[in-house]
Design a protein around this motif. Structure first.
Motif, short mmCIF file in Angstrom:
data_model
loop_
_atom_site.label_atom_id
_atom_site.label_comp_id
_atom_site.label_asym_id
_atom_site.label_seq_id
_atom_site.Cartn_x
_atom_site.Cartn_y
_atom_site.Cartn_z
N HIS A 188 17.21 16.61 -20.08
CA HIS A 188 16.14 17.28 -19.42
C HIS A 188 14.88 16.95 -19.94
O HIS A 188 14.69 16.32 -20.73
CB HIS A 188 16.38 18.95 -19.72
CG HIS A 188 17.79 19.11 -19.27
ND1 HIS A 188 18.64 19.93 -20.29
CD2 HIS A 188 18.72 18.89 -18.35
CE1 HIS A 188 19.73 20.22 -19.65
NE2 HIS A 188 19.95 19.51 -18.51
N THR A 189 13.88 17.26 -18.99
CA THR A 189 12.49 17.16 -19.72
C THR A 189 11.76 18.74 -19.64
O THR A 189 12.14 19.34 -18.94
CB THR A 189 11.56 16.25 -18.68
OG1 THR A 189 11.58 16.69 -17.52
CG2 THR A 189 12.12 14.66 -18.84
N ALA A 190 10.77 18.81 -20.66
CA ALA A 190 10.08 20.11 -20.73
C ALA A 190 8.39 19.69 -20.88
O ALA A 190 8.01 18.75 -21.13
CB ALA A 190 10.46 20.75 -21.85
N THR A 191 7.86 20.58 -20.57
CA THR A 191 6.52 20.74 -20.86
C THR A 191 6.03 21.81 -21.67
O THR A 191 6.36 22.97 -21.69
CB THR A 191 5.69 21.28 -19.61
OG1 THR A 191 5.94 20.42 -18.43
CG2 THR A 191 4.11 21.32 -19.55
N GLY A 213 6.47 25.61 -20.80
CA GLY A 213 6.31 25.77 -19.34
C GLY A 213 7.38 25.90 -18.54
O GLY A 213 7.78 26.78 -17.93
N GLU A 214 7.90 24.64 -18.34
CA GLU A 214 9.37 24.63 -17.70
C GLU A 214 10.11 23.49 -18.27
O GLU A 214 9.63 22.43 -19.08
CB GLU A 214 8.64 23.86 -16.16
CG GLU A 214 8.21 24.68 -15.44
CD GLU A 214 8.20 24.27 -13.79
OE1 GLU A 214 7.87 24.71 -12.87
OE2 GLU A 214 8.12 22.96 -13.69
N LEU A 228 15.30 24.60 -14.66
CA LEU A 228 16.44 25.33 -15.36
C LEU A 228 15.85 26.50 -15.88
O LEU A 228 16.58 27.47 -16.07
CB LEU A 228 16.85 24.28 -16.34
CG LEU A 228 17.60 23.08 -15.64
CD1 LEU A 228 17.93 22.06 -17.10
CD2 LEU A 228 18.61 23.31 -14.81
N ALA A 229 14.73 26.47 -16.37
CA ALA A 229 13.96 27.71 -17.23
C ALA A 229 12.44 27.50 -17.25
O ALA A 229 12.02 26.41 -16.90
CB ALA A 229 14.48 27.97 -18.65
N ALA A 230 11.71 28.61 -17.22
CA ALA A 230 10.24 28.75 -17.16
C ALA A 230 9.68 29.53 -18.09
O ALA A 230 10.31 30.75 -18.35
CB ALA A 230 9.76 28.64 -16.00
N ASP A 231 8.60 29.65 -18.59
CA ASP A 231 7.82 30.71 -19.24
C ASP A 231 8.63 31.13 -20.65
O ASP A 231 8.80 32.15 -20.80
CB ASP A 231 7.30 31.63 -18.39
CG ASP A 231 6.88 31.35 -17.25
OD1 ASP A 231 5.76 30.43 -17.71
OD2 ASP A 231 6.95 31.92 -16.26
#
Length: 125
Positions: free
Chosen positions: A9-12, A79-80, A89-92
């Motif tokens: 996955h990747t995230a911010t 963030g995401e 997949l998920a945020a905040d």
């Protein structure tokens, strides 16, 4: 095997904003700090639903695994998190802890980041 293979996955990663409003007061917002961070998101515990009068709160706990050299702090937010197809997949997510994980010889292998998300919604009558 490289740890990157285990992070599909990747995230911010967001950090607290340094912006100020017209009264020179700090804005309560988060700005992008890192984008496209390789990671793996797992559910730490199932979702919990709480009901209060006409509101419903859904709480979820996650663990985010990131590479050992990721610049992330407990004051940051996520963030995401997206998969390879771009599906969110998920945020905040609120970062609860930043925990470096070491191998038996004391060398940091990756970082575990327990996170949480709570959403409140008003139920219609």
């Amino acid at each position: 095997m490289s740890i990157d293979v285990l992070m599909p996955h990747t995230a911010t990663v967001l950090s607290r904003s340094q912006r100020t409003d017209r009264a020179n007061q700090r804005v309560n917002a988060f700005d992008p700090k890192l984008e496209g961070v390789a990671c793996r998101l797992t559910n730490a515990r199932g979702r919990q639903i709480f009901e209060l009068e006409n509101k419903e709160a859904v709480h979820a706990d996650y663990t985010l695994f990131v590479p050992k050299d990721t610049d992330i702090a407990e004051t940051d937010r996520i963030g995401e998190v997206v998969d390879k197809t771009g599906r969110v997949l998920a945020a905040d997510l609120i970062v609860l802890l930043v925990r470096p994980v070491s191998t038996g010889d004391g060398v940091v292998h990756h970082i575990e980041v327990p996170c949480a998300h709570t959403r409140v919604a008003t139920r219609s009558a």
